[in-house]
Design an enzyme around this catalytic site. Sequence first.
Site, mmCIF file in Angstrom:
data_model
loop_
_atom_site.group_PDB
_atom_site.id
_atom_site.type_symbol
_atom_site.label_atom_id
_atom_site.label_comp_id
_atom_site.label_asym_id
_atom_site.label_seq_id
_atom_site.Cartn_x
_atom_site.Cartn_y
_atom_site.Cartn_z
ATOM 1 N N TYR A 175 0.940 -1.268 0.043
ATOM 2 C CA TYR A 175 -0.076 0.189 0.012
ATOM 3 C C TYR A 175 0.823 1.433 0.012
ATOM 4 O O TYR A 175 1.888 1.403 0.664
ATOM 5 C CB TYR A 175 -1.043 -0.091 1.245
ATOM 6 C CG TYR A 175 -2.192 0.235 0.837
ATOM 7 C CD1 TYR A 175 -2.802 0.995 0.358
ATOM 8 C CD2 TYR A 175 -3.224 -1.087 1.051
ATOM 9 C CE1 TYR A 175 -4.378 1.217 -0.034
ATOM 10 C CE2 TYR A 175 -4.618 -1.040 0.523
ATOM 11 C CZ TYR A 175 -4.916 0.127 -0.024
ATOM 12 O OH TYR A 175 -6.435 0.105 -0.466
ATOM 13 N N GLU A 195 -0.527 4.792 -0.522
ATOM 14 C CA GLU A 195 -1.212 6.072 -0.928
ATOM 15 C C GLU A 195 -0.495 7.394 -0.887
ATOM 16 O O GLU A 195 0.379 7.752 0.299
ATOM 17 C CB GLU A 195 -2.499 6.588 0.119
ATOM 18 C CG GLU A 195 -3.581 5.483 -0.122
ATOM 19 C CD GLU A 195 -4.654 5.567 0.618
ATOM 20 O OE1 GLU A 195 -4.865 6.465 1.573
ATOM 21 O OE2 GLU A 195 -5.626 4.635 0.423
ATOM 22 N N ASP A 215 -7.016 12.514 -25.749
ATOM 23 C CA ASP A 215 -7.317 10.936 -25.303
ATOM 24 C C ASP A 215 -6.465 9.917 -26.308
ATOM 25 O O ASP A 215 -7.278 9.760 -27.311
ATOM 26 C CB ASP A 215 -8.499 10.550 -24.787
ATOM 27 C CG ASP A 215 -8.741 9.153 -24.369
ATOM 28 O OD1 ASP A 215 -7.791 8.264 -24.386
ATOM 29 O OD2 ASP A 215 -9.908 9.015 -24.191
#
Length: 403
Positions: free
Chosen positions: A46, A48, A209
């Site tokens: 993890y 963040e 995009d």
Amino acid sequence: MFDIQIKKLIAAERTRQKKVINLIASENYVSKDVLEALGSVLTDKYGEGYPGRRYYRGTSVVDEVELLAQERALHLFGLADKSPSIGVRGNSISSNWSVNVQPLSGSPANFAVYAALVPQGEKIMGMELTHGGHLTHGQKVSMTGKFWSSILYTVNKTTELIDYDEVKRIAIAEKPKLIVSGYTAYAHIVDFKKFREIADAADALLLVDMSHFAGLVAGGVYPSPFPYADIVTTTTHKTLRGPRSAMIFSKVDARELWKKIDKVIIPGLQGGPHFNAIAAVAVALREADTPAFKRYAAQVVSNARALADELARLGWRIVEGGTKTHLLRVDTWMNGKGMSGREAADKLEAAGIIVNENTIPFDTRKPMDPSGLRLGSAPETTRGKKEKDFREIARKIDAILRN
Ligand code: DSN
């Protein structure tokens, strides 16, 4: 693997993939190295936040993974400065572009750009889905068409190509805050310089995009949007031949677009980055930065053209009159003289050719059962097929659909 059920299903999917001719324009086959990175222990971590600015400890290794992915992304698209130094976001290279490699896929990447740069309820402008735009370019059924007021432009009815004067007229009249260029089913080259002029005339941001053609840009066979765009988003698993993931590039200047985008990705929209996917993206970016990938990209375009030309020779109407990219659309409905795209796709699947049904511009049928097919050349080119193979695939398609 101890889980026999999933093991069997993975084996079954491997067998299915091997047996079919895959003409899905948004798929590809990744390398063993990409798969190895995806299936690595990086999935357990993890972290963040961003490199050097995390809410978790024990992130020194994943920091390096993320920085390496950023560095390779900037390098691949020619955005890294020649002389390495400490970059704008603490990366090991400096650049006038910033890249966020954390978006989990293309849709959240586009959503994050709007959320960061366009106040809710304001206007965004993209291409109508049935003409080649993506759901997240402001279609009414997408959250991007609900949270923002969307203006949708179409292609020209006669040429089926973008009518830049018309797009400009709409943009000046509607004054959107952001204009989207780059599509999921448009087979021609987009003139990004013209889109820059349109965006400037409307005082709008320009988002390109490039999800579908990123690998072609990397391979030098499609123009780069970077000289003209403010923001570029891309998925990494189509022509770029990486894992399922996405990236957001933003121009670094006084507007500090990148800061706003970073803040939306985390804490605004996502949680912990998928470091296994980011590592796999880094592997794919390195693979794409080679002469072999340039040859691959050129072959992808050449193969799509061979497929389109042979289908046209056999009497099928190719939307836009042909292709300059990895994809093409075939009008199977032919004003009611043929069959729907769904029926055509079903027939082809039964014969081992995998495609997707697709709308054609000004389609009179619904997206679930539209008037055409979309075909792409990237996966079968990865498997080594050349122009003659694609001409043969065209003849097979013709025989199956006419039978
Ligand atoms: N639906 C994908 C495609 O096939 O182009 C894009 O999200």
